[in-house]
Write a protein that holds these residues in place. Structure first.
Motif, short mmCIF file in Angstrom:
data_model
loop_
_atom_site.label_atom_id
_atom_site.label_comp_id
_atom_site.label_asym_id
_atom_site.label_seq_id
_atom_site.Cartn_x
_atom_site.Cartn_y
_atom_site.Cartn_z
N LYS A 14 0.83 -1.21 0.00
CA LYS A 14 0.00 0.00 0.00
C LYS A 14 0.87 1.27 0.00
CE LYS A 14 -4.12 -2.14 1.92
NZ LYS A 14 -5.22 -2.06 2.91
N GLY A 15 1.93 1.23 -0.78
CA GLY A 15 2.77 2.40 -0.96
C GLY A 15 3.83 2.60 0.09
N GLY A 16 3.85 1.80 1.15
CA GLY A 16 4.84 1.94 2.21
C GLY A 16 5.89 0.84 2.13
N ILE A 17 7.12 1.16 2.50
CA ILE A 17 8.19 0.16 2.50
C ILE A 17 7.99 -0.75 3.71
CG2 ILE A 17 10.68 -0.23 2.62
CD1 ILE A 17 11.02 2.66 1.55
N THR A 18 7.85 -2.05 3.48
CA THR A 18 7.62 -2.98 4.57
C THR A 18 8.72 -4.03 4.70
OG1 THR A 18 6.29 -4.38 3.10
CG2 THR A 18 5.11 -2.75 4.44
N GLY A 25 7.14 14.90 0.83
CA GLY A 25 8.56 14.59 0.77
C GLY A 25 8.98 13.58 1.82
N LEU A 26 8.01 12.89 2.43
CA LEU A 26 8.30 11.90 3.45
C LEU A 26 8.17 10.49 2.88
CD1 LEU A 26 6.28 13.56 6.36
CD2 LEU A 26 8.72 13.79 5.85
N LYS A 27 8.76 9.52 3.58
CA LYS A 27 8.79 8.14 3.09
C LYS A 27 8.22 7.22 4.15
CE LYS A 27 12.80 9.23 0.25
NZ LYS A 27 14.21 8.92 -0.11
N LEU A 28 6.98 6.79 3.93
CA LEU A 28 6.30 5.92 4.87
C LEU A 28 6.91 4.52 4.84
CD1 LEU A 28 2.49 5.80 5.47
CD2 LEU A 28 3.79 3.68 5.31
N MET A 29 7.13 3.96 6.03
CA MET A 29 7.60 2.58 6.12
C MET A 29 6.84 1.90 7.25
SD MET A 29 11.30 2.98 8.06
CE MET A 29 11.26 1.24 8.57
N ASN A 30 7.00 0.60 7.35
CA ASN A 30 6.32 -0.16 8.40
C ASN A 30 7.15 -1.40 8.72
OD1 ASN A 30 4.33 -0.61 10.27
ND2 ASN A 30 2.73 -1.16 8.80
N TYR A 31 6.77 -2.09 9.78
CA TYR A 31 7.50 -3.30 10.13
C TYR A 31 7.15 -4.43 9.17
CZ TYR A 31 3.18 -5.19 12.17
OH TYR A 31 1.89 -5.67 12.36
N TRP A 33 9.37 7.40 8.24
CA TRP A 33 8.51 7.45 9.41
C TRP A 33 7.57 6.25 9.42
CZ3 TRP A 33 3.04 8.62 9.57
CH2 TRP A 33 2.46 8.77 8.30
N ILE A 34 7.09 5.91 10.61
CA ILE A 34 6.14 4.79 10.77
C ILE A 34 4.81 5.36 11.25
CG2 ILE A 34 5.60 2.74 12.14
CD1 ILE A 34 8.49 1.96 12.05
N PRO A 35 3.71 5.03 10.59
CA PRO A 35 2.41 5.59 10.96
C PRO A 35 1.92 5.09 12.31
CG PRO A 35 2.14 3.91 9.28
CD PRO A 35 3.61 4.12 9.42
#
Length: 265
Positions: free
Chosen positions: A38-42, A173-179, A154-156
């Protein structure tokens, strides 16, 4: 191609990524081996035998000392993501992490829920609410010398998001990531009164079972541990961090920083 917009008086030079492709499971271009959801680096490169330890906190910091000491003993750099409340309550802990060379990033300011649990594709915050909250987060982080340029990852909040949030994030300009899901280390917040309670033994065994049974093992994993948990949980998984690092290093894994995992492929 980029263009500038004013999103607030705080982030007046935020960049919008025009036409960014949001892929649900794969890398965004042929040179990017990270895994997306969903667009975030996991996950980092699944062919790389590396792990990145990530820590989130909203309003508790009880694990700070044992975590910092364990990371120092093993020469590991972690990535820490905090809410605005955390930065306000625990400034000394933040400064210690920065002095130790760890990555410190945003976990939002107000720990908003972006989407209902029963329908993750539906967004329940407005774009203005989202951008204002993130701007406030970086304004608070700026007091510690942290900027969107130095800490774009950053992590939501609740580790819960959708394509819309990823898109708005990219436009700032931010890069969403998650575990990386599967190991259950993120279950270390549970308490014995919960049906979903996961003991530290259960979590440790789950990590090792995942490593044994999945084709790529723990390659490229962002392994999430909570910096602070409820006092109702006395079995703190962060107290097993030494053991976790040793076991995984013995299996041949290298612990890397968040920027190393994402950018050095």
């Amino acid at each position: 191609m980029y263009r500038k917009i004013r999103i607030s008086s705080i982030l007046c030079a935020a960049f919008i990524v025009c036409g960014a492709t949001l892929s649900p499971v794969s890398a965004q271009d042929s040179s990017d081996h990270n895994v997306y959801y969903k667009g975030g680096i996991t996950r980092g490169d699944p062919s790389r035998k590396s792990i990145c330890l990530v820590f989130t906190a909203a309003d508790r910091a009880d694990g700070t000392k044992p975590i910092i000491e364990a990371l120092k003993r093993h020469g590991v750099k972690g990535a820490f993501f905090f809410t605005g409340v955390f930065f306000e309550r625990f400034p000394d802990e933040v400064r210690t992490l920065l002095d130790e060379g760890h990555y410190v990033g945003s976990h939002s300011y107000g720990h908003l829920l972006y989407a209902p649990w029963e329908n993750g594709d539906s967004t329940i915050v407005s774009r203005k609410e989202f951008t204002d909250d993130m701007a406030k987060s970086f304004a608070k982080m700026g007091e510690f010398g942290i900027t969107a340029e130095t800490s774009p990852y950053w992590i939501p909040p609740y580790e819960h998001y959708n394509d819309t949030i990823s898109k708005w994030s990219a436009e700032m300009g931010l890069k969403l990531m998650n575990y990386t899901s599967g190991t259950r280390t993120n279950g270390d917040y549970t308490t014995p009164d919960m049906k979903s309670y996961m003991s530290s033994d259960y979590i440790m065994n789950s990590v090792l079972e995942y490593e044994r049974t999945h084709t790529d093992g723990l390659n490229g994993h962002f392994m999430l541990i909570h910096l602070g948990t409820s006092p109702l949980r006395t079995d703190k998984f962060y107290n097993r961090l030494d053991e976790l690092i040793v076991k995984l290093e013995d299996l041949g894994y290298e612990f890397v920083s968040v920027k190393d995992m994402i950018e050095n492929q």
